[in-house]
Structures are given as C-alpha cells and as structure tokens.
Design a protein around this motif. Sequence first.
Motif, PDB file in Angstrom:
ATOM      1  N   GLU A 167       0.791  -1.222   0.000  1.00  0.00           N
ATOM      2  CA  GLU A 167       0.000   0.000   0.000  1.00  0.00           C
ATOM      3  C   GLU A 167       0.831   1.283   0.000  1.00  0.00           C
ATOM      4  N   HIS A 168       2.080   1.199   0.459  1.00  0.00           N
ATOM      5  CA  HIS A 168       2.910   2.381   0.587  1.00  0.00           C
ATOM      6  C   HIS A 168       2.890   3.175  -0.711  1.00  0.00           C
ATOM      7  N   GLY A 169       2.179   4.254  -0.722  1.00  0.00           N
ATOM      8  CA  GLY A 169       2.102   5.058  -1.931  1.00  0.00           C
ATOM      9  C   GLY A 169       0.834   4.867  -2.739  1.00  0.00           C
ATOM     10  N   ASP A 170      -0.077   4.055  -2.223  1.00  0.00           N
ATOM     11  CA  ASP A 170      -1.367   3.963  -2.901  1.00  0.00           C
ATOM     12  C   ASP A 170      -2.180   5.225  -2.615  1.00  0.00           C
ATOM     13  N   HIS A 213       1.028   3.556  -6.763  1.00  0.00           N
ATOM     14  CA  HIS A 213       2.314   4.033  -7.252  1.00  0.00           C
ATOM     15  C   HIS A 213       3.231   2.879  -7.638  1.00  0.00           C
ATOM     16  N   ARG A 244      -2.066   6.202   1.183  1.00  0.00           N
ATOM     17  CA  ARG A 244      -2.065   5.085   2.103  1.00  0.00           C
ATOM     18  C   ARG A 244      -0.644   4.600   2.318  1.00  0.00           C
TER      19      ARG A 244
END
Lengths: 194, 141
Positions: free
Chosen positions: B40-43, B62, B130
Amino acid sequence: MDKRDSVFVRLPLTCAMFCVVTFALSATIVWAGGAFTWVPLAKDKIHDPEGPAIKILQEPSAGLNMLPLDPSKVGNKVDWLKALAEGSINPLVSIYEDDMEMEVLDLDIMFPKTLEMPMVLFPHKKHTVWLDCENCHDSIFKMKKGGNPVDMYKILNGEFCGKCHGAVAFPLTECLRCHSVARKNASVTHKKRK
Amino acid sequence: MCDPVVVKKRLPNPCNKVFSVFLFFALVLPVFIASPAYSEHGDIIINNYSDREGMRPVIFSHWFHRIRFRCRVCHTEVGFIMEAGGNKITMDKIIKGEYCGACHNGDIAWGVQNCDVCHSAIRGTKTGVRGSHRTKGPGKW
C-alpha cells in the motif's frame, strides 16, 4: 484441590503450547516458504474484495517479488534505486519522445543545521534518475543552498521532503538514511548511544 | 502466580529469565517477523467525486506505475501535482486526454471503458495517501 491442577499451573502450560505452535507456524511461513509475501489486493483493506477489479489487477506479489528487497524492509519493501540500477526494471522516461534520457545531476547538498542529529546529505543523483528538476524546483525547494527553511515538523506535515518521503518514498522513521553524515566534533553520536 | 513451589514440578517457571526470553522469541518476535508486507505504501485513494456519483473511489497504486514509468512521466509530462486529491480529475478530462487519459486511452494502456478496474476501492474510503506515517504514525493524520 491439588495445587498442581490450579489455574497457575495450567495457564503457563497453555501459554507454552501456544507459543510453540505460533513459533512453528511463523517460522514455516517466513523461512520454509523462502519468500517474502505481500498482502493480496483483496485483503489490503483498500480494494473492495467484491469488486470485479480484484481478478484483473496485478497482485503486488506478482509485480514486486522479482525486485531487490529494501535493506530495512520499509514501505512496500522494494529497494527502488537498486532495482533501477541493476536493471530489474527499466521504466519509461517519456511517453512522448522515444530516445529521451534522464538528466542526472550528480550534486550533493549538505544540510548542516540538524542540532544533535547527524547532518543531512541530499544526493541529487538518486533523485534525478526518477524526477525532473522542475518537479521540486522551485515549487517545493528554492534553488539556493540554505534558502529552504526545512524542519522535521514541516516534513511530517507533508512539506519539503515530506511531499514524497512518507508517502511514496521511504518513510520518516528511517532517520539515519538522510541524517547520514556524522559531525566531526559531535558530542552525541547515535550509533554509540544505547 | 510466581510461587515456584506451585509451578516447579510440571512446567518452567514463567518468572524464570530463560523462560521469559523464550516467551519473547516465541510469542512476540514472530508477530513482527511474520507479518506480510503491505504494498500500500504510496497507494492514492481519489474520492473527490466518486462516492457522490455512485462509483467506487479510485485507487492509484504508485508501485504498479513506478515499475513501468519514471516519476517525471506523470508529474512533468502529464502534469499531475503531488497532492492526493489535488488534481481535480473528472472523467470528462480523462476522455479528452488529460490526466489518466494521457495513457489510458486504449493506446498506451487500456481505455476508459474499464470503469471498475480503477474504481476499485471500498466505498466510502477517504481521499489520501495510504502507507507510512501518513496513515500509520505521526504527521498529517
């Protein structure tokens, strides 16, 4: 009642058994599986598990498992710079021009005013393999050394470095990746402090 | 609970240091080691208009796009500003070739007729990034 049958005896016994089972299970998942897993889209608490997209979209484990792992396994656990450097990925530079190349600038900027933390070294090179100059200049950073009043409060609020770091680039819990240059006469060094 | 007389004969004493260390390694550590990674890092969740219009909110991931394009493609050539929800994207603009429509036109990527592939978030999810401190720690939230 026999003292040995009391709850004080049974509770640790149950605990111990639970521990062993948990440990065995997790060990199996982590090591025996040999692989690092990403949460499937249907369970990431963002994607609607009932939506039709779940079957169409690429799963993160399918897209990311060939890429080098981030050394401290933060974010989405991918070392993106390494992935680019070793050629695991070769993302398009332009959708309009075929033979365009990134303008890589090899210029390190030192931010010395970091109080007791090690100084911050900003490497342009690592950023310009992905980004254009105008992505940061002058909308986020002025092109003047010492001309940007950066502090951690602002960064945590999503300004300056925090525009990307913490959102799409490695998070702000990775202090020493930016604060990487120790002062010569530092009274406190973070590696020694325990 | 830590009376050694009671516990001695059947089980290790939980107050024993060795046993506590075992407990830590067996119970606490695996929770950190074994938790699978979130991609999720960068969603980015985009819900400027979607919920109101009866569609699921959009998820822009992303990681998926980053494997295929450098940041500059979207943030310079296409002109997305770096703020979740800051680009007032409408389907009208996309069909005219702006924003997502620069690629999602059936030429570079699949076209706009595949509504549900982008509009794929749980209904009611708020606009935002997120991942990382933005959702998990100090900072904006």
